[in-house]
Design a protein around this motif. Structure first.
Motif, PDB file in Angstrom:
ATOM      1  N   GLY A 141       0.843  -1.186   0.000  1.00 38.05           N
ATOM      2  CA  GLY A 141       0.000   0.000   0.000  1.00 38.05           C
ATOM      3  C   GLY A 141       0.876   1.232   0.000  1.00 38.05           C
ATOM      4  N   SER A 142       0.265   2.377  -0.109  1.00 38.39           N
ATOM      5  CA  SER A 142       1.036   3.611  -0.082  1.00 38.39           C
ATOM      6  C   SER A 142       1.176   4.098   1.356  1.00 38.39           C
ATOM      7  CB  SER A 142       0.354   4.679  -0.942  1.00 38.39           C
ATOM      8  OG  SER A 142       1.181   5.810  -1.073  1.00 38.39           O
ATOM      9  N   TRP A 143       2.117   4.981   1.584  1.00 35.48           N
ATOM     10  CA  TRP A 143       2.323   5.584   2.903  1.00 35.48           C
ATOM     11  C   TRP A 143       3.084   6.892   2.725  1.00 35.48           C
ATOM     12  CZ3 TRP A 143       7.472   5.908   2.817  1.00 35.48           C
ATOM     13  CH2 TRP A 143       8.209   4.870   2.218  1.00 35.48           C
ATOM     14  N   ARG A 144       3.084   7.706   3.773  1.00 32.62           N
ATOM     15  CA  ARG A 144       3.797   8.992   3.746  1.00 32.62           C
ATOM     16  C   ARG A 144       4.540   9.190   5.055  1.00 32.62           C
ATOM     17  NH1 ARG A 144      -1.334   9.730   1.870  1.00 32.62           N
ATOM     18  NH2 ARG A 144      -1.477  10.070  -0.381  1.00 32.62           N
ATOM     19  N   GLY A 145       5.767   9.665   4.939  1.00 33.94           N
ATOM     20  CA  GLY A 145       6.562   9.896   6.128  1.00 33.94           C
ATOM     21  C   GLY A 145       7.626  10.949   5.877  1.00 33.94           C
ATOM     22  N   PHE A 146       8.489  11.129   6.864  1.00 30.39           N
ATOM     23  CA  PHE A 146       9.526  12.159   6.782  1.00 30.39           C
ATOM     24  C   PHE A 146      10.904  11.573   7.081  1.00 30.39           C
ATOM     25  CE2 PHE A 146       5.731  14.610   8.323  1.00 30.39           C
ATOM     26  CZ  PHE A 146       5.516  15.321   7.147  1.00 30.39           C
ATOM     27  N   VAL A 147      11.904  12.092   6.375  1.00 36.13           N
ATOM     28  CA  VAL A 147      13.300  11.720   6.630  1.00 36.13           C
ATOM     29  C   VAL A 147      14.159  12.982   6.609  1.00 36.13           C
ATOM     30  CG1 VAL A 147      13.092   9.410   5.619  1.00 36.13           C
ATOM     31  CG2 VAL A 147      13.802  11.339   4.171  1.00 36.13           C
ATOM     32  N   VAL A 148      15.387  12.861   7.118  1.00 37.62           N
ATOM     33  CA  VAL A 148      16.376  13.943   7.029  1.00 37.62           C
ATOM     34  C   VAL A 148      17.673  13.367   6.480  1.00 37.62           C
ATOM     35  CG1 VAL A 148      15.483  15.443   8.845  1.00 37.62           C
ATOM     36  CG2 VAL A 148      17.032  13.562   9.451  1.00 37.62           C
ATOM     37  N   LYS A 149      18.479  14.235   5.929  1.00 38.35           N
ATOM     38  CA  LYS A 149      19.800  13.842   5.438  1.00 38.35           C
ATOM     39  C   LYS A 149      20.631  13.304   6.596  1.00 38.35           C
ATOM     40  CE  LYS A 149      23.837  15.875   3.107  1.00 38.35           C
ATOM     41  NZ  LYS A 149      24.376  17.126   2.500  1.00 38.35           N
ATOM     42  N   LYS A 150      21.418  12.272   6.335  1.00 36.88           N
ATOM     43  CA  LYS A 150      22.262  11.702   7.383  1.00 36.88           C
ATOM     44  C   LYS A 150      23.238  12.744   7.926  1.00 36.88           C
ATOM     45  CE  LYS A 150      22.293   6.744   6.615  1.00 36.88           C
ATOM     46  NZ  LYS A 150      23.096   5.546   6.263  1.00 36.88           N
ATOM     47  N   GLY A 151      23.492  12.656   9.217  1.00 34.96           N
ATOM     48  CA  GLY A 151      24.447  13.547   9.851  1.00 34.96           C
ATOM     49  C   GLY A 151      23.824  14.665  10.655  1.00 34.96           C
ATOM     50  N   VAL A 152      22.491  14.754  10.668  1.00 35.45           N
ATOM     51  CA  VAL A 152      21.834  15.767  11.498  1.00 35.45           C
ATOM     52  C   VAL A 152      22.118  15.445  12.967  1.00 35.45           C
ATOM     53  CG1 VAL A 152      19.585  16.658  12.245  1.00 35.45           C
ATOM     54  CG2 VAL A 152      20.008  16.234   9.824  1.00 35.45           C
ATOM     55  N   PRO A 153      22.512  16.437  13.761  1.00 41.15           N
ATOM     56  CA  PRO A 153      22.804  16.191  15.180  1.00 41.15           C
ATOM     57  C   PRO A 153      21.668  15.459  15.892  1.00 41.15           C
ATOM     58  CG  PRO A 153      23.461  18.415  14.579  1.00 41.15           C
ATOM     59  CD  PRO A 153      22.736  17.853  13.392  1.00 41.15           C
ATOM     60  N   GLU A 154      22.026  14.550  16.778  1.00 42.46           N
ATOM     61  CA  GLU A 154      21.037  13.711  17.464  1.00 42.46           C
ATOM     62  C   GLU A 154      19.992  14.532  18.203  1.00 42.46           C
ATOM     63  OE1 GLU A 154      20.399  10.449  17.439  1.00 42.46           O
ATOM     64  OE2 GLU A 154      21.917  10.290  15.883  1.00 42.46           O
ATOM     65  N   ASP A 155      20.419  15.581  18.894  1.00 37.88           N
ATOM     66  CA  ASP A 155      19.472  16.399  19.648  1.00 37.88           C
ATOM     67  C   ASP A 155      18.485  17.112  18.732  1.00 37.88           C
ATOM     68  OD1 ASP A 155      20.556  15.626  22.013  1.00 37.88           O
ATOM     69  OD2 ASP A 155      21.732  17.445  22.347  1.00 37.88           O
ATOM     70  N   VAL A 156      18.954  17.486  17.549  1.00 36.00           N
ATOM     71  CA  VAL A 156      18.061  18.130  16.572  1.00 36.00           C
ATOM     72  C   VAL A 156      17.034  17.121  16.067  1.00 36.00           C
ATOM     73  CG1 VAL A 156      17.927  19.188  14.283  1.00 36.00           C
ATOM     74  CG2 VAL A 156      19.712  19.885  15.878  1.00 36.00           C
ATOM     75  N   LYS A 157      17.496  15.898  15.783  1.00 36.49           N
ATOM     76  CA  LYS A 157      16.567  14.855  15.326  1.00 36.49           C
ATOM     77  C   LYS A 157      15.519  14.548  16.401  1.00 36.49           C
ATOM     78  CE  LYS A 157      19.655  11.838  14.067  1.00 36.49           C
ATOM     79  NZ  LYS A 157      20.279  10.570  13.617  1.00 36.49           N
ATOM     80  N   LYS A 158      15.955  14.491  17.645  1.00 37.88           N
ATOM     81  CA  LYS A 158      15.019  14.234  18.745  1.00 37.88           C
ATOM     82  C   LYS A 158      13.975  15.342  18.830  1.00 37.88           C
ATOM     83  CE  LYS A 158      18.146  11.530  21.671  1.00 37.88           C
ATOM     84  NZ  LYS A 158      18.933  11.496  22.929  1.00 37.88           N
TER      85      LYS A 158
END
Length: 333
Positions: A259-276
């Motif tokens: 089935g289809s789905w939608r989500g979000f990703v970021v480029k690798k290397g984003v600081p852990e605290d920013v990702k959190k």
């Protein structure tokens, strides 16, 4: 000689202290950036055109994010090449958390088919969250001689069944092939450029059956223009009266759940605290009453919903393996 040695030692000490100070400054600057995140607008890159389902989703979700966080999220359309242009654009930006990419199965399929040598979803990005998913359904026009699932299988074992869907070597094509193989019937996919063309082809008798998302079929089922035959899911859709009696692939003994789905990703290397921080903002928005109402009104809450970064990452890898097998069957790798 003693004086010269002393002078050299003093100079070296000063140089080392200078380098150390510069390193500390850089570290402090980076920490400052993370501690003060976000200081500017966060772009959500939509890898499809304005007016698409993905575009509508991101624009609505951005509004919810803006109302319920201390950040400003701005949708940015980067359409082209089945989602590759948007992915490449995001990859070319800094990995500081200020550029989020919306993804769908299209990017996983592009990875699988090696459509881009410059950027790969699974190699170059990290998952944030899945937000919603859509369930596929096979349907026929009301005047079709195929009345139910058993009729479909009986016909498919004797004759070729034509199936209409959107795009060639895309998700609809992959889902059709997966179902055909596991059901043991002969189905031939016919690609169209849009969902409206697919429906017109099915209602006009150009194809025997058509594949689409449940949300796109509901109104046609309510108006008795089409008859759903089977949904690609483990559980029945009890929330919609027109689908209560429609069997699932699991009921029929088929491991078919594409089935289809939608989500979000970021480029690798984003600081852990920013990702959190981004993950928290995204999850908090998902849990608001405003988003829940939007999801219910638009029937995007009947499939699997929120998945955190770990679960979403596992799903992406599983999807890749699934599509890899299908691509081999289609002989398009």
């Amino acid at each position: 000689m003693g004086k010269k040695k002393s002078i050299i030692l003093i100079v070296l000490t000063l140089l080392l202290a200078s380098c150390s100070a510069k390193g500390d400054t850089k570290s402090k600057d980076e920490k400052n950036e993370v501690d003060n995140f976000p200081k500017k607008t966060i772009n959500i890159v939509i890898p499809f055109g304005e007016g698409s389902a993905s575009d509508s989703f991101v624009r609505q979700y951005s509004q919810v994010l803006n109302k319920n966080s201390n950040a400003n999220f701005q949708p940015v359309n980067k359409d082209g090449s089945g989602g590759l242009i948007g992915m490449l654009h995001t990859y070319q930006q800094n990995n500081d958390g200020y550029n989020i990419l919306e993804i769908t199965p299209s990017q996983v399929i592009s990875d699988n088919l090696n459509k881009s040598k410059e950027v790969k979803l699974l190699d170059d990005f990290e998952p944030l969250a899945q937000i919603q998913s859509d369930i596929y359904v096979l349907s026929v026009s009301q005047d079709s001689p195929i009345k139910n699932y058993d009729d479909l299988i009986e016909k498919g074992k004797k004759d070729k069944i034509t199936v209409g869907g959107a795009g060639s070597t895309g998700l609809d094509d992959f889902a059709t092939n997966d179902f055909s193989k596991k059901a043991g019937i002969d189905m031939r996919f016919t690609p169209y450029t849009s969902g409206s063309e697919v429906k017109a082809a099915a209602l006009g008798g150009e194809v025997d059956v058509y594949l689409d998302k449940v949300v796109n079929v509901v109104d046609y089922a309510k108006s008795k223009k089409v008859r759903p035959l089977v949904i690609f899911n483990d559980e029945r859709i009890d929330e919609i009266p027109e689908f209560e009696s429609v069997p699932t692939t699991k009921e029929k003994g088929l491991d078919v759940d594409i089935g289809s789905w939608r989500g979000f990703v970021v480029k690798k290397g984003v600081p852990e605290d920013v990702k959190k921080d981004l993950n928290k903002k995204i999850k908090d928005a998902y849990e608001t009453e405003e988003y829940k109402k939007y999801a219910s009104d638009n029937l995007v809450d009947i499939g699997e919903g929120y998945l955190g970064p770990d679960e979403f990452g596992k799903k992406l890898n599983k999807e890749y393996e699934k599509f890899d097998e299908i691509a081999e069957d289609l002989d398009i790798k």
